[in-house]
Motif scaffolding. Structure first.
Motif, PDB file in Angstrom:
ATOM      1  N   SER A  67      44.130  33.790  58.377  1.00  0.00           N
ATOM      2  CA  SER A  67      44.294  33.065  57.122  1.00  0.00           C
ATOM      3  C   SER A  67      44.057  31.566  57.290  1.00  0.00           C
ATOM      4  CB  SER A  67      45.702  33.304  56.571  1.00  0.00           C
ATOM      5  OG  SER A  67      45.914  32.585  55.379  1.00  0.00           O
ATOM      6  N   GLY A  68      43.257  31.003  56.375  1.00  0.00           N
ATOM      7  CA  GLY A  68      43.055  29.561  56.325  1.00  0.00           C
ATOM      8  C   GLY A  68      42.133  29.001  57.384  1.00  0.00           C
ATOM      9  N   ASP A 102      48.103  36.219  64.048  1.00  0.00           N
ATOM     10  CA  ASP A 102      48.652  35.359  63.000  1.00  0.00           C
ATOM     11  C   ASP A 102      48.543  33.899  63.429  1.00  0.00           C
ATOM     12  OD1 ASP A 102      49.515  37.529  61.335  1.00  0.00           O
ATOM     13  OD2 ASP A 102      51.178  37.847  62.732  1.00  0.00           O
TER      14      ASP A 102
END
Length: 303
Positions: A67-68, A102
Motif C-alpha cells: 500500500s502507498g 506490510d
C-alpha cells in the motif's frame, strides 16, 4: 542451353525457420537452459541435499500489493529487526516491510540519483547501490532514521563498463568472507566481487579489491540480472532475472544447480510475476520476492 537451378520454396522457408530459431535460441539462452535441465535431472538427488533446491518451493503469498508504494526495486532481509528493506527511485526512498509484506515505514533518500539496490551487511549497516553512477554508499539505519543523505556516508564509485542505466542492479553480501557481490544488469551481464567495502573495521587500513569470474558469468543463462541474494547456510548465490522470469541458485563454484520459474502455473503461481526486481531469503530458508510496481511474494519449501 543451360537449365537454371530451381530451389523448392519450402527449403527457403525451412532455412528461414532454422535461422530464426537459432537467433531466438541464442538471445533467450534456450540451448543453455535445455542443457541445464538435463544436468538437473541427472544430478537432482545429489544436489537437493546440499542446496536450497528451488524446485521444491511453492508460492505462499502471491502478488500482494504494498500500500502507498510504487517502483520498488531490490530486497534484503535484516535478521536483527526480522524485517525486509527495499528502495524506490521515484521518489527516492528506503522502505521497511514486515515479513508478510506490510509497509512499516519509509525513509527519504537525498543525494541519490537512481537507487536500485539495498543490502544488509551488519546490525544497522546497509549498502545502497546508485545504478547510473555505479556508486555504492554505506548507510546507517536505526529506529529514529527518517532521512539518509548520501553526502554523510562512506562511498565507493566503480566506473566499470558504464552503460547508461544498465549499471548496478543488485547486491548480496557474504559476511563470512566480507565480500560484497554486485550485479551489472546487462550488456553484458556481470557479477563483481568487491572486497574491502564497506569498510567495517576503522582500526585497519582500507584495502580494496574488485574481482570477476568470467566462467561463472558465462553460465548465467539469463538475459539480465535484477537482484542477488547470498544464502549463508549453503554458501550459495541466488540470481534473479526479470526478462528471463527466473531465479537461479548457484553453488560455491558458481555452477547453476536449481531454478525457480516465475511464469504462470509454475510453483503454484496463478499468474506470472510481471517485473521481478528483488529477491531475498531469511534464516529459515523462506524466499521473498518483489515486483514492480508494488507486488510482494513469499515462497516456502514444500514439506
Amino acid at each position: 542451353m543451360r537449365r537454371l537451378l530451381t530451389i523448392n520454396p519450402w527449403l527457403y522457408l525451412l532455412c528461414f525457420v532454422l535461422l530464426v530459431g537459432a537467433v531466438l535460441g541464442q538471445q533467450y539462452r534456450l540451448f543453455e537452459r535445455v542443457w541445464f535441465s538435463v544436468q538437473e535431472w541427472q544430478h537432482g538427488e545429489q544436489w537437493r541435499e546440499h542446496s536450497l533446491w528451488l524446485g521444491d518451493y511453492r508460492v505462499a503469498i502471491e502478488a500482494k500489493p504494498i500500500s502507498g508504494i510504487s517502483d520498488v526495486s531490490a530486497l534484503t532481509f535484516d535478521p536483527d529487526r526480522r524485517t525486509l528493506f527495499s528502495v524506490t527511485n521515484k521518489p527516492a526512498k528506503v522502505i521497511e516491510l514486515s515479513l508478510e509484506g506490510d509497509l512499516k515505514r519509509t525513509i527519504d533518500l537525498q543525494g541519490f540519483g537512481d537507487p536500485e539496490a539495498i543490502e544488509y551487511v551488519a546490525p544497522g549497516t546497509y549498502v545502497i547501490a546508485d545504478e547510473r553512477e555505479q556508486r555504492l554508499v554505506k548507510v546507517r539505519i536505526d529506529d529514529a532514521t527518517r532521512v539518509l543523505d548520501a553526502a554523510d556516508f562512506q562511498q565507493l564509485s566503480l566506473g566499470i563498463g558504464r552503460n547508461g542505466n544498465k549499471g548496478f542492479e543488485g547486491l548480496a553480501y557474504d559476511a563470512a568472507n566480507q565480500r560484497l557481490l554486485v550485479a551489472k544488469e546487462r550488456d553484458p551481464v556481470r557479477i563483481f566481487e568487491v572486497l574491502g567495502f564497506p569498510h567495517i573495521d576503522d582500526s585497519r587500513p582500507l584495502a580494496l579489491q574488485v574481482n570477476t569470474d568470467p566462467k561463472r558469468d558465462a553460465r548465467l543463462f539469463v538475459r539480465d540480472l535484477s537482484s542477488l541474494d547470498f544464502d549463508a547456510a549453503t554458501g550459495h548465490l541466488l540470481a534473479l532475472s526479470d526478462e528471463s522470469r527466473l531465479v537461479i541458485e548457484l553453488n560455491a563454484e558458481g555452477k547453476p544447480i536449481s531454478t525457480l520459474s516465475l511464469l504462470r502455473g509454475q510453483h503454484g503461481l496463478k499468474r506470472g510475476v510481471p517485473q521481478a526486481e528483488g529477491v531475498a531469503t531469511d534464516d529459515e530458508g523462506t524466499l521473498y520476492l518483489i515486483s514492480e510496481p508494488n507486488l510482494f511474494y513469499v515462497f516456502r519449501k514444500a514439506q
